[in-house]
Write an enzyme that holds these catalytic residues in place. Sequence first.
Site, PDB file in Angstrom:
ATOM      1  N   GLY A  88       6.546   3.257  -0.835  1.00  0.00           N
ATOM      2  CA  GLY A  88       5.556   4.598  -1.110  1.00  0.00           C
ATOM      3  C   GLY A  88       5.232   5.329   0.071  1.00  0.00           C
ATOM      4  O   GLY A  88       5.754   5.165   1.317  1.00  0.00           O
ATOM      5  N   SER A  89       4.101   5.951  -0.253  1.00  0.00           N
ATOM      6  CA  SER A  89       3.690   6.866   1.020  1.00  0.00           C
ATOM      7  C   SER A  89       2.704   5.793   1.815  1.00  0.00           C
ATOM      8  O   SER A  89       2.279   4.879   1.685  1.00  0.00           O
ATOM      9  CB  SER A  89       2.709   7.858   0.536  1.00  0.00           C
ATOM     10  OG  SER A  89       1.709   7.401  -0.133  1.00  0.00           O
ATOM     11  N   THR A  90       2.703   6.187   3.314  1.00  0.00           N
ATOM     12  CA  THR A  90       2.092   5.788   4.209  1.00  0.00           C
ATOM     13  C   THR A  90       0.633   5.439   3.906  1.00  0.00           C
ATOM     14  O   THR A  90       0.106   4.394   4.038  1.00  0.00           O
ATOM     15  CB  THR A  90       2.131   6.248   5.494  1.00  0.00           C
ATOM     16  OG1 THR A  90       3.566   6.340   6.084  1.00  0.00           O
ATOM     17  CG2 THR A  90       1.308   5.710   6.797  1.00  0.00           C
ATOM     18  N   GLU A  91      -0.076   6.686   3.222  1.00  0.00           N
ATOM     19  CA  GLU A  91      -1.435   6.695   2.853  1.00  0.00           C
ATOM     20  C   GLU A  91      -1.636   5.440   1.933  1.00  0.00           C
ATOM     21  O   GLU A  91      -2.689   4.937   2.288  1.00  0.00           O
ATOM     22  CB  GLU A  91      -1.631   8.197   2.239  1.00  0.00           C
ATOM     23  CG  GLU A  91      -2.968   8.485   1.875  1.00  0.00           C
ATOM     24  CD  GLU A  91      -2.902   9.544   1.170  1.00  0.00           C
ATOM     25  OE1 GLU A  91      -1.992  10.343   0.878  1.00  0.00           O
ATOM     26  OE2 GLU A  91      -4.120   9.869   0.358  1.00  0.00           O
ATOM     27  N   LYS A 121       5.813  -2.542 -10.965  1.00  0.00           N
ATOM     28  CA  LYS A 121       5.013  -1.144 -11.603  1.00  0.00           C
ATOM     29  C   LYS A 121       6.251  -0.037 -10.957  1.00  0.00           C
ATOM     30  O   LYS A 121       6.082   0.294  -9.763  1.00  0.00           O
ATOM     31  CB  LYS A 121       3.818  -0.968 -11.232  1.00  0.00           C
ATOM     32  CG  LYS A 121       3.393   0.271 -11.837  1.00  0.00           C
ATOM     33  CD  LYS A 121       2.105   0.778 -11.365  1.00  0.00           C
ATOM     34  CE  LYS A 121       2.561   2.005 -10.259  1.00  0.00           C
ATOM     35  NZ  LYS A 121       2.911   3.246 -10.691  1.00  0.00           N
ATOM     36  N   CYS A 180      13.090   8.358   2.226  1.00  0.00           N
ATOM     37  CA  CYS A 180      12.071   8.187   3.159  1.00  0.00           C
ATOM     38  C   CYS A 180      12.709   8.006   4.635  1.00  0.00           C
ATOM     39  O   CYS A 180      12.124   8.313   5.639  1.00  0.00           O
ATOM     40  CB  CYS A 180      11.360   6.732   2.941  1.00  0.00           C
ATOM     41  SG  CYS A 180      12.625   5.388   2.462  1.00  0.00           S
ATOM     42  N   GLY A 237       0.328   2.938   1.339  1.00  0.00           N
ATOM     43  CA  GLY A 237       0.710   1.750   2.094  1.00  0.00           C
ATOM     44  C   GLY A 237      -0.621   1.218   2.853  1.00  0.00           C
ATOM     45  O   GLY A 237      -1.069  -0.142   3.034  1.00  0.00           O
ATOM     46  N   GLU A 242       5.875  14.323   6.943  1.00  0.00           N
ATOM     47  CA  GLU A 242       7.066  13.933   6.001  1.00  0.00           C
ATOM     48  C   GLU A 242       7.005  14.971   4.742  1.00  0.00           C
ATOM     49  O   GLU A 242       5.962  14.984   4.021  1.00  0.00           O
ATOM     50  CB  GLU A 242       6.909  12.596   5.335  1.00  0.00           C
ATOM     51  CG  GLU A 242       7.956  12.072   4.549  1.00  0.00           C
ATOM     52  CD  GLU A 242       7.937  10.818   4.211  1.00  0.00           C
ATOM     53  OE1 GLU A 242       6.793  10.391   3.572  1.00  0.00           O
ATOM     54  OE2 GLU A 242       9.106  10.107   4.095  1.00  0.00           O
ATOM     55  N   GLU A 257       7.279  -0.612   3.052  1.00  0.00           N
ATOM     56  CA  GLU A 257       8.187   0.177   3.271  1.00  0.00           C
ATOM     57  C   GLU A 257       7.647   1.646   2.932  1.00  0.00           C
ATOM     58  O   GLU A 257       7.468   2.201   1.913  1.00  0.00           O
ATOM     59  CB  GLU A 257       9.397  -0.089   2.497  1.00  0.00           C
ATOM     60  CG  GLU A 257      10.680   0.331   3.429  1.00  0.00           C
ATOM     61  CD  GLU A 257      11.148   1.820   2.687  1.00  0.00           C
ATOM     62  OE1 GLU A 257      10.773   2.820   3.406  1.00  0.00           O
ATOM     63  OE2 GLU A 257      11.863   2.082   1.810  1.00  0.00           O
TER      64      GLU A 257
END
Length: 475
Positions: free
Chosen positions: A233-236, A181, A289, A238, A386, A255
């Site tokens: 993508g974002s840590t959130e 996706k 990133c 993830g 970030e 990642e």
Amino acid sequence: MFEYAPAPESREIVDIRPSYGLFINGEWVEPQGEERHKTVNPATEEVLAEVAWAGEADVDRAVQAAAKAFPVWSAMPGAERAKYLFRIARIIQERARELAVLETLDNGKPIRESRDVDLPLVAAHFFYYAGWADKLAYAGFGPDPRPLGVAGQVIPWNFPLLMLAWKIAPALACGNTVVLKPAETTPLTALAFADICRQADLPPGVVNIVTGAGGTGAALVNHPGVDKVAFTGSTEVGRLIARSLAGTRKKLTLELGGKAANIVFDDAPLDQAVEGIVNGIFFNQGHVCCAGSRLLVQESIAADLLEALKRRLGTLRLGDPLDKNTDIGAINSAEQLAKIRELSEAGEAEGAERWSPACPIPDRGYWFPPTLFTGVAQSHRIAREEIFGPVLSVLTFRTPAEAVEKANNTPYGLSAGVWTEKASLMLWMASRLRAGVVWSNTFNRFDPASPFGGFKESGYGREGGRHGLEGYLAL
Ligand code: NDP
């Protein structure tokens, strides 16, 4: 700065269809729902195409196609799989100019970057992993490493085709099949890649592309038929994925975000360091990133370095991403621009000093000038969060130990850079920095043979190199 005549790359080479379906089982199919999404050129806000929005039933269809293709693909001798990957790599090279223009139109990044960085790396990744496909038994994972099955892969918008290559090339080399996706705002090069799979005669179902938003991504990673999830993508998000996969049999690599320190010692070659700082944070509008978003400079040279850096920033050209002279392109979306603005305003409100060169901003599209903040404290949001934009926070240090302390004072740990002439200091720093990649006297260098990945909240698992095979093999 002297004037350059405009040198726009022609967009004639790109043929964008008005509307795209989903790529499932080697065919373009219509989604079951009615919903569609418009993808826009962030430099002009022009609508480029309408893209299907895959729902749960569509994701299910894609996963089933991948599961059906798996026995054939995984049983194929590695040398045969390699032939397909080499073919894909060569087609990417042949179509590089078209893909670079398409990436720039959909993402907003300068053509110089999509042409000279993204596309060569995309082809290199497919060439590199094609080379591994028949050598898996010698990769150090035992005599008969097996693929996992169906890989569900979710990628972001900052390097759309490159992230696709990082995910798809090792997965296929190892014998897995894929449902990918792309990000909502940058689906077009993934859809062009679907066409490349057809051109390469890849067996149906080996690669499936489903477009949509976060909900489509969630449906994919939570689908019971998926054996491996790879997310960038974002840590959130993830964290959300890690939570929902905990306790399942699915293998996961993440990642995520970063807040890298780019550390300049007083013996560093200053002009080279200035180039490295610019490349570290202003490359790809800072939508990177592993961007060097925190500059740590030794106090004794801070004034000289800042002066040289400001001079250099004054020569950066912001504007039409298709112009071959452009250094800084458009911000990828209105949402991302709002986030960059909000954090920059927080920087000022918390007491840091903001500076940007005089820089005309186009009337339409999403733009943010190269910006640096001095007088930044470690507690400021701009030093901790970030920003994912062309914004540099400058901090100073006096001793190597203080530099290490400050560099590691972040929940992230994706990358770092060290600028010094002394190899001993370089190695001393590298052994103490908690980051997946430490660059020495350079920044933002990528190579398919080199593993990339995070410590701490930057994620786990490695992509690239021999290490990148591990996430796609049952060990
Ligand atoms: P997200 O993490 O939201 O998006 C990354 C991918 O995940 C996209 O394809 C997205 O789809 C998809 N996604 C979103 N929600 C879910 C979910 N619940 N389950 C599965 N997949 C999901 O990043 P954003 O694009 O929203 O960017 C937000 C911030 O993230 C940026 O400002 C930046 O700080 C950081 N970021 C970091 C990146 C990195 O490389 N480490 C890359 C991109 C962003 P969709 O795009 O359709 O919403």
